[in-house]
Design an enzyme around this catalytic site. Structure first.
Site, mmCIF file in Angstrom:
data_model
loop_
_atom_site.group_PDB
_atom_site.id
_atom_site.type_symbol
_atom_site.label_atom_id
_atom_site.label_comp_id
_atom_site.label_asym_id
_atom_site.label_seq_id
_atom_site.Cartn_x
_atom_site.Cartn_y
_atom_site.Cartn_z
ATOM 1 N N SER A 28 31.036 31.953 50.533
ATOM 2 C CA SER A 28 31.780 32.671 49.928
ATOM 3 C C SER A 28 31.370 34.142 50.517
ATOM 4 O O SER A 28 31.819 35.353 50.685
ATOM 5 C CB SER A 28 32.362 32.395 48.564
ATOM 6 O OG SER A 28 32.378 31.753 48.177
ATOM 7 N N GLU A 64 48.656 44.057 29.450
ATOM 8 C CA GLU A 64 47.953 44.313 27.826
ATOM 9 C C GLU A 64 46.313 43.909 29.091
ATOM 10 O O GLU A 64 45.290 44.702 28.813
ATOM 11 C CB GLU A 64 47.507 43.262 27.230
ATOM 12 C CG GLU A 64 48.878 43.879 26.439
ATOM 13 C CD GLU A 64 50.532 43.595 26.039
ATOM 14 O OE1 GLU A 64 50.454 44.169 25.896
ATOM 15 O OE2 GLU A 64 50.443 42.544 27.456
#
Length: 616
Positions: free
Chosen positions: A32, A357
């Site tokens: 990665s 939120e």
């Protein structure tokens, strides 16, 4: 500007060092890291402006590695910039090392926030970009390196909407589209248009590139820097494990060191020690650190009826007048949370996050990372949506103030979907958190002011309905304390309450007094840390503690009281009244009675305890 061939050499070094770090640790995510090596090399080699000797320099660009599992790449970049030695690089993931498996700012001053829970880097980056554009007014750029897998997270699109709406042209998202996730291909694989359409719809400038073409990457970064009025996303098509044939674009290798690291290193040209001259930041000055005046909190008459949510809004506005570093955020319920009071008096320091939120909390974290003191508010029930952001804020050591209104069944007719009944448990479980639950206006105001000077995650619970003012304006409420509201040598038990149940407990005590039963009443406004000394003294004097809370029985005031007796000493008789049923719609008084936490229920429970002889 470093040449293309030199940048390609830096990228090869980043790949090699990522392999070496993971091999030394026996774990990690080298493949990665390898896919984004070219993106990182070009960034630090000519576009990122940063003084590693002065990480707090106000003109520094900000960088967030949202795909935090690619930490070997980040640490390799630090080594290339001269901030880390090769010896330290090889301590990756080992006990005592600063180089943790996923980066945190605890030991590394160049890490802005903890990452690793995917989908959080871009939302936090929005908060930092808001700071630069609307508050600091300093032309630093915020760079966020994301992975394509995390674009499945809804929080990414909350951030995209917010950034587009705010025209954050100082924000650049770089997406490493390497096609492969943890267990196989990502949802969209290399279909860049699937991501491009969504970002464009949110008001972003979109650039699609070959993520291994050094020249293409450089042009994209230049384009991002020159784009006005829009944030930029660079969608980079890459290969996971790029540069090593044995792992390149291969499934099943996520999160694993390479099987033959030496051969891979030789394939990449061997170990090298290239140093990158990172560009210096522009001269800049931060102007927001000055506290501008004396704090004058609102005053009320004892006996007045004032909702603690209203007292919160009034106190926050006053605090904003006294301190220029205080900012407020709200989730499109400012007329209910009363954050609108701050918005009207200090509109330049107020941020409307709408019904998002996760973005609300993330923006607060980003603002805190830039030195501001954020207060973020919404209904207590809705803050639970952002729990993972709160958890990661604690790992970051972020100083944020969260305020949940409309707590408990006491809100009345709106019903259970709007009732915060688990919030105390949620926030008590957060590492290093402070949890406060005031019962009147003066107590609320004092605690709002106290929160500004605390560390870590701070949570204040407020109530919807008006409650009597029982304290004078000069009363002090130290965090970690409590107030004994009634006490005598004849007390048969102690009632411990907080918030709305304090008033119910006082009413019950009056009723019991008329029946010849004396009870002590404690206002436990500091739920965490809890006042162990006062609770232990009450237990010794009365022998029984009766806790009453407008919250589920798990994790709230009852458990906080029990924590005062976990040192091995005898545990007193402890009886808990809490919300054990699923409420419906009813008036506040009916809700408290149905839950068994109103004055009559408290008095009845106390009588039963006395009659059964379980208290002296």
């Amino acid at each position: 500007m470093t040449s293309i061939s030199e940048l390609a050499d830096v990228a090869r070094q980043l790949r090699v060092d990522s392999i070496r770090a993971a091999a030394a640790a026996g774990s990690g995510h080298p493949t990665s890291s390898m896919s984004a090596a070219d993106l990182m090399a070009v960034l630090i080699g000519g576009h990122f402006r940063y003084d590693f000797e002065r990480p707090a320099h106000p003109g520094n660009d900000r960088f967030i590695l949202s795909k935090g599992h690619a930490s070997p790449l980040l640490y390799a970049a630090y080594k290339a910039a001269g901030a880390l030695t090769d010896e330290e690089l090889l301590t990756f993931r080992k006990e005592g090392s600063r180089l943790e498996g996923h980066p945190t700012p605890r030991a590394l001053p160049w890490v802005e926030v903890a990452t690793g829970s995917l989908g959080q880097g871009l939302p936090v980056g929005v908060g930092m970009a808001l700071s630069g554009k609307r508050l600091d007014r300093i032309p630093y750029r915020v760079w966020v390196l994301c992975g394509d897998s995390e674009l499945a997270e809804g929080s990414v699109w909350e951030a995209a909407e917010h950034a587009g709406y705010e025209h954050l042209d100082n924000l650049t998202a770089i997406v490493d589209v390497n096609r492969l996730g943890q267990r196989g291909p990502t949802r969209h694989e290399w279909r860049l248009a699937a991501y491009a359409d969504r970002f464009a719809a949110s008001g972003w400038h979109v650039v699609e590139i070959d993520g291994h073409d050094i020249d293409d990457i450089g042009r994209a970064y230049d384009e991002a820097a020159s784009t006005a009025g829009q944030p930029t996303v660079i969608l980079a098509r890459t290969l996971k494990g790029k540069g090593v044939a044995a792992v390149e674009d291969r499934e099943g290798l996520h999160g694993k060191p390479l099987r033959d690291p030496e051969a891979a290193i030789q394939e990449l040209g061997g170990v090298r020690d290239v140093r990158v001259e990172v560009r210096e930041p522009a001269a800049a000055r931060a102007m927001h650190a000055v506290r501008s005046g004396h704090l004058e909190l609102p005053r009320h008459e004892v006996g007045d009826a004032v909702a603690t949510r209203t007292a919160y809004g009034q106190a926050l506005a006053a605090l904003g007048t006294a301190r220029g570093d205080v900012v407020a955020l709200d989730g499109e319920v400012g007329d209910s949370t009363r954050a609108e009071y701050f918005a009207k008096e200090h509109p330049d320091r107020f941020f409307e996050c709408y019904i998002a939120e996760q973005q609300l909390v993330a923006a607060a974290v980003g603002l805190a990372a830039r030195g501001w003191v954020p207060y973020a508010s919404t209904f207590a029930a809705f803050l639970t949506r952002a729990h993972d952001f709160v958890r990661m804020a604690a790992i970051s050591g972020a100083g944020i103030n969260l305020v949940g209104s409309h707590a408990g069944v006491a809100i009345g007719q709106d019903g259970p979907s709007q009732m915060g009944l688990e919030d105390l448990a949620v926030f008590r479980a957060v590492h290093g958190s402070t949890v406060l639950y005031p019962c009147d206006a003066h107590q609320t105001g004092r605690l709002v002011a106290e929160m500004a000077g605390l560390e870590g995650v701070r949570y204040l619970r407020t109530s919807r309905g008006d409650t009597p003012v029982i304290y004078g304006p000069g009363e002090e409420f130290p965090v970690g304390g409590s107030k004994v509201l009634r006490a005598s040598d004849a007390d048969r038990l102690t009632v411990v309450a907080a918030g709305v149940t304090v008033h119910e407990a006082l009413a019950a005590a009056e009723t019991l007094d008329g029946a010849g039963i004396q009870v002590r009443v404690i206002d436990l406004y500091s739920v965490k840390p809890v006042d162990r000394t006062t609770l232990r003294e009450a237990a010794e004097r009365t022998g029984c503690l009766l806790t009453v809370e407008d919250h589920r029985p798990e994790g709230g005031i009852g458990d906080a009281v029990l924590d005062a007796f976990t040192d091995g000493r005898p545990v007193p008789r402890l009886v808990r009244l809490a919300v054990r049923r699923m409420p419906g719609s009813a008036s506040p008084a009916e809700q408290l009675r149905a839950a068994g936490i109103d004055a009559d229920s408290i008095a009845a429970a106390a009588r039963l305890l006395v009659e059964q002889g379980v208290v002296r």
